[in-house]
Scaffold this motif. Structure first.
Motif, PDB file in Angstrom:
ATOM      1  N   ASP A 117      79.162  43.783  32.880  1.00 60.01           N
ATOM      2  CA  ASP A 117      80.271  43.131  32.903  1.00 60.01           C
ATOM      3  C   ASP A 117      81.067  43.794  34.059  1.00 60.01           C
ATOM      4  OD1 ASP A 117      83.079  42.472  32.234  1.00 60.01           O
ATOM      5  OD2 ASP A 117      83.529  44.709  31.737  1.00 60.01           O
ATOM      6  N   CYS A 174      78.227  50.410  31.893  1.00 58.70           N
ATOM      7  CA  CYS A 174      79.593  49.578  32.519  1.00 58.70           C
ATOM      8  C   CYS A 174      80.088  50.831  33.210  1.00 58.70           C
ATOM      9  CB  CYS A 174      80.201  49.248  31.480  1.00 58.70           C
ATOM     10  SG  CYS A 174      80.187  47.579  30.399  1.00 58.70           S
ATOM     11  N   PRO A 228      82.107  38.964  25.278  1.00 61.04           N
ATOM     12  CA  PRO A 228      82.164  39.773  25.057  1.00 61.04           C
ATOM     13  C   PRO A 228      80.636  39.791  25.015  1.00 61.04           C
ATOM     14  CG  PRO A 228      83.659  39.725  24.041  1.00 61.04           C
ATOM     15  CD  PRO A 228      83.633  38.164  24.654  1.00 61.04           C
ATOM     16  N   ILE A 286      77.620  38.757  27.071  1.00 64.01           N
ATOM     17  CA  ILE A 286      77.651  39.791  28.220  1.00 64.01           C
ATOM     18  C   ILE A 286      76.012  40.385  27.980  1.00 64.01           C
ATOM     19  CG2 ILE A 286      78.687  41.889  29.671  1.00 64.01           C
ATOM     20  CD1 ILE A 286      81.171  39.608  29.712  1.00 64.01           C
ATOM     21  N   GLN A 320      86.462  35.809  28.872  1.00 66.31           N
ATOM     22  CA  GLN A 320      85.434  36.133  28.899  1.00 66.31           C
ATOM     23  C   GLN A 320      84.882  36.588  27.701  1.00 66.31           C
ATOM     24  OE1 GLN A 320      84.975  39.789  31.821  1.00 66.31           O
ATOM     25  NE2 GLN A 320      86.643  40.346  30.570  1.00 66.31           N
TER      26      GLN A 320
END
Length: 279
Positions: A133, A108, A242, A245, A240
């Motif tokens: 991300d 990230c 996570p 992701i 979002q």
């Protein structure tokens, strides 16, 4: 919600998000490792190096949980490190992953400039790199601010963005920034915070000033959801996913390691949390 003839909006901007809460990074999952001497052998468990942006942020804690659960399902080992929003630290972690001869690296990125050199180093070692991300060439929070202001300019000409400030990922600084915004601009109707830590800081200053400025956050963290459910100034949050992701990233890694070609860009759509759907 009250109506205004002209609305005034403030934005809290940052490139780095942080929240002094929950610790979970800097660990590895699984106990098996590669063969001694960093020599790969057929049938070895896949080992993936992961450098998360900042593990004092609950969002990245949730990404870590998603990674660990998916890795357990795949029978892989993760070496997870916390970059602590430090580009030099992240570079060192990637160098360590290369020395350990991991099968793939996930980062990230702390910034776009630093990630380029990391990818080049991994390429030289023939180790695939995946960003998660945050794209290697995009500063996510700046894009949030730009998307917000561009949309207002095109679709809400009666809304005047009066101030944009960087809270540097610090909740207390966010409170100070909000306090200064309220002093400079008497009637701020809404503040958009590009991360929930900024929204939390803004909430404290709005409460202290006795203002009714509305707050829109970004992350979908538990604190924001609870505040929305309580029915106060914090009225919405861009959430979002996570877990998705994390899972999609490891699925892309799996595709690559099995000889396939994963999609260059995988987008996971966020969603709005408000009082109607907050749980």
């Amino acid at each position: 919600m009250k109506k205004f003839s002209k609305r005034f909006v403030g934005i809290m901007l940052t490139v780095i998000m942080a929240l002094s809460l929950a610790v979970g990074c800097g660990s590895s999952q699984g106990t098996d490792s590669k063969t001694e001497g960093n020599e790969k052998t057929e049938g070895d468990k896949k080992v993936i190096g992961v450098s998360l942006l900042n593990c004092t942020h609950v969002f990245y804690n949730n990404i870590q949980k998603g990674l660990e659960n998916k890795a357990e399902e795949l029978g892989w080992e993760l070496i997870i490190q916390d970059a602590a929003a430090d580009a030099n630290k992240q570079l060192s972690q990637v160098q360590d992953f290369i020395t350990q001869d991991v099968d793939a690296i996930i980062i990230c990125p702390t910034n776009s400039a630093g990630s380029k050199s990391m990818v080049e180093l991994a390429d030289e070692a023939d180790i695939p790199v995946f960003t998660m991300d945050i794209e290697s060439e995009i500063e996510a929070c700046i894009q949030r601010e730009k998307g917000f202001t561009d949309y207002l300019a095109e679709n809400a000409p009666d809304v005047n963005v009066v101030d944009i400030q960087n809270y540097s990922g610090d909740q207390q600084k966010a409170a100070d920034v909000m306090q200064n915004m309220l002093l400079k601009h008497e009637n701020i109707d809404v503040v958009f915070a590009v991360g929930d830590p900024a929204a939390i800081g803004a909430q404290s200053s709005i409460d202290a000033a006795g203002k009714d400025t509305l707050i829109i956050g970004y992350d979908g963290n538990p604190e924001g959801i609870e505040a929305i459910k309580a029915g106060g100034n914090w009225v919405a949050d861009v959430a979002q996913d996570p877990t998705a992701i994390a899972e999609k990233t490891l699925e892309a890694v799996k595709t690559k390691l099995e000889g396939g070609t994963p999609e260059k860009e995988i987008k996971i759509e966020p969603y709005i949390i408000d009082k109607e759907n907050a749980e």
